[in-house]
Design an enzyme around this catalytic site. Structure first.
Site, PDB file in Angstrom:
ATOM      1  N   GLU A   1     -28.940  16.409   5.469  1.00  0.00           N
ATOM      2  CA  GLU A   1     -29.855  15.641   6.064  1.00  0.00           C
ATOM      3  C   GLU A   1     -31.288  16.151   5.649  1.00  0.00           C
ATOM      4  O   GLU A   1     -31.626  17.500   6.067  1.00  0.00           O
ATOM      5  CB  GLU A   1     -29.589  15.805   7.504  1.00  0.00           C
ATOM      6  CG  GLU A   1     -30.520  14.812   8.283  1.00  0.00           C
ATOM      7  CD  GLU A   1     -30.278  14.976   9.848  1.00  0.00           C
ATOM      8  OE1 GLU A   1     -29.672  15.982  10.492  1.00  0.00           O
ATOM      9  OE2 GLU A   1     -30.784  13.726  10.643  1.00  0.00           O
TER      10      GLU A   1
ATOM     11  N   ASP B   1     -40.478  11.174  14.917  1.00  0.00           N
ATOM     12  CA  ASP B   1     -38.956  11.401  15.076  1.00  0.00           C
ATOM     13  C   ASP B   1     -38.545  11.623  16.663  1.00  0.00           C
ATOM     14  O   ASP B   1     -38.248  12.867  16.755  1.00  0.00           O
ATOM     15  CB  ASP B   1     -38.669  12.375  14.136  1.00  0.00           C
ATOM     16  CG  ASP B   1     -37.095  12.859  14.137  1.00  0.00           C
ATOM     17  OD1 ASP B   1     -36.166  11.790  14.335  1.00  0.00           O
ATOM     18  OD2 ASP B   1     -36.843  14.076  14.172  1.00  0.00           O
TER      19      ASP B   1
HETATM   20  C1  RNT Z   1     -33.113  16.795  13.792  1.00  0.00           C
HETATM   21  C2  RNT Z   1     -31.916  16.213  13.103  1.00  0.00           C
HETATM   22  C3  RNT Z   1     -30.692  16.674  13.664  1.00  0.00           C
HETATM   23  C4  RNT Z   1     -30.460  16.887  14.843  1.00  0.00           C
HETATM   24  C5  RNT Z   1     -29.143  17.112  15.457  1.00  0.00           C
HETATM   25  C6  RNT Z   1     -29.211  17.720  17.043  1.00  0.00           C
HETATM   26  O1  RNT Z   1     -34.372  16.144  13.556  1.00  0.00           O
HETATM   27  O2  RNT Z   1     -32.025  14.841  13.183  1.00  0.00           O
HETATM   28  O3  RNT Z   1     -29.530  15.889  13.044  1.00  0.00           O
HETATM   29  O4  RNT Z   1     -30.959  15.990  15.764  1.00  0.00           O
HETATM   30  O5  RNT Z   1     -28.436  18.147  14.747  1.00  0.00           O
HETATM   31 ZN    ZN Z   2     -30.332  13.630  12.733  1.00  0.00          ZN
END
Ligand code: RNT
Ligand code: ZN
Length: 421
Positions: free
Chosen positions: A226, A297
């Site tokens: 991510e 975010d």
């Molecule tokens: C943080 C990311 C991540 C978290 C979780 C709790 O900006 O979006 O996915 O929200 O791991």
């Molecule tokens: Zn996330």
């Protein structure tokens, strides 16, 4: 209550005029799994037996609504309540800071047995489990970074954590009989643009490489990587940027390593819906973090709104809905936390169902014929389609509460249980 069945029959006729099979859409929407995140229930606090429960890593849960779950039992009880009112197939998404050991076990030492309660709970319900390393909210997660940290001991600690998490993911898959989707997100970044922006990225790559190299025998685990544009306190630089993560995934050329796209992790005019086709040109799967960003975010509860709908419309048009792992990711402590889950997850399901009710074949033909005027006319016409009648009927058949019926039930649980915590 109005005549839900009769209204549905009328709606069905409406959609049939345009060649849309409502029952088929319901069947697909219902069986599409959504991975419900455990961390909405306690503001990402987790159940580790450590002193400091403060959230770090540039994410924040704002609000102080009463009734937060204080341990795994309460959290799962709340999840059970929420799940009653969320129709369709669900998975459970657990974070590594939700261990339930008798004493505190450090992140690099966690083992499957520390998550046995989640496993038992999931197996009993026939629910698949997903997992997430927790590279934040820990004394070794500082502004110096985690997987990208220049200090070798710290970096190695987090590599061990990543490895431990993949093993736990494999255990989840073994026990539930369904592959476990793991999401790797690191908060590493800087308040200012650092002088050296490359070395941390080379270290992050090295760390991911080490995590995967040490666990090549892990079966039935999918790993999302991510990215993020910025976090609070790391406004100017993120090690795991979009380009970095996309590069990592493409370069890895491993089926189990995929991109995670979080709807809140981009500049405000960049949308995940617009990114998906480009990514699907090269990738077989994507992991989605469905959330709602308000100005930043902010992880607001998912709404049934344009971008959420556009994401699923795009997936349906591309024929990629089944190839996409769908997970929710929001944390709101300003409202009843169960309401937050129910609203956000119902909206995710709604967006999936609404997307399946598009006149795909007609639009494809109009476009192939070059009839761009009709293409726009059809698109606009459908915005007023009687979707609510189909949604209500679907919820009725699933016993998930028609309209706002669920709200009274959750309020009752708030009175009887949450307010006594
Ligand atoms: C943080 C990311 C991540 C978290 C979780 C709790 O900006 O979006 O996915 O929200 O791991
Ligand atoms: Zn996330």
């Amino acid at each position: 209550m109005y005549d839900v069945k009769k209204a549905y029959e009328l709606a069905k006729e409406y959609y049939a005029q345009y060649g849309i099979d409502v029952d088929k859409a319901i069947e697909i929407a219902d069986s599409t799994p959504i991975s419900m995140h455990c961390w909405q229930g306690d503001d990402v606090g987790g159940t580790e037996l450590n002193e400091d429960k403060s959230l770090t890593g540039g994410i924040q849960t704002t609000g102080n609504y009463p009734g937060k779950a204080r341990n795994g039992e309460e959290l799962r009880a709340d999840i059970d309540v929420a799940m009653k009112y969320i129709p369709g197939a669900l998975r459970m998404n657990v974070h590594a800071n939700y261990q339930e050991a008798d004493t505190y076990v450090d992140r690099d030492q966690i083992k499957p047995e520390h998550f046995q309660k989640w496993v038992d709970w999931a197996v009993e319900r026939g629910i698949a489990l997903d997992f997430n390393p927790t590279y934040f909210a820990h004394p070794l997660s500082t502004e110096k970074g985690t997987l990208s940290c220049a200090d070798e001991e710290t970096r190695k600690f987090w590599v061990r954590h990543g490895i431990a998490c993949r093993k736990i993911g494999q255990y989840f898959a073994e026990k539930t009989g369904k592959a476990c989707v793991i999401n790797h997100w690191t908060p590493d970044g800087d308040k200012e643009v650092p002088f050296d922006t490359l070395s941390p990225r080379i270290r992050l790559k090295k760390s991911y490489d080490e995590i995967f190299a040490a666990t090549t025998d892990c079966k039935d685990v999918v790993d999302g990587i991510e990215s993020k544009v910025f976090g609070i306190g790391a406004e100017s630089y993120t090690v795991g940027s979009h380009e970095f993560c996309m590069g990592y995934v493409m370069n890895a050329q491993k089926d189990h390593i995929i991109m995670t796209l979080d709807a809140g992790h981009y500049h405000p005019t960049q949308t995940v819906s617009a990114m998906l086709p480009g990514i699907y040109t090269f990738c077989n799967n994507v992991l989605l973090h469905v959330t709602r960003a308000v100005r930043w975010d902010s992880d607001h509860v998912v709404g049934f709104e344009d971008e959420t709908r556009a994401i699923f419309e795009e997936l349906v048009r591309m024929g990629k809905l089944q190839d996409t792992y769908i997970a929710t990711d929001f944390f709101d402590a300003s409202i009843n936390r169960i309401c937050a889950w129910v609203i956000g997850l119902r909206n995710t399901r709604k967006a999936i169902l609404a997307a399946l009710l598009q006149p795909v074949a007609t639009q494809q033909k109009l476009e192939a014929d070059g009839d761009v005027s009709a293409r726009l006319a059809w698109k606009e016409e459908f915005k007023a389609a009687p979707f609510a009648l189909v949604w209500d009927y679907y919820c009725a058949t699933k016993n998930a509460g028609v309209g706002l019926e669920w709200l009274d039930e959750v309020k009752k649980y708030e009175q009887e249980v949450l307010l006594n915590r």
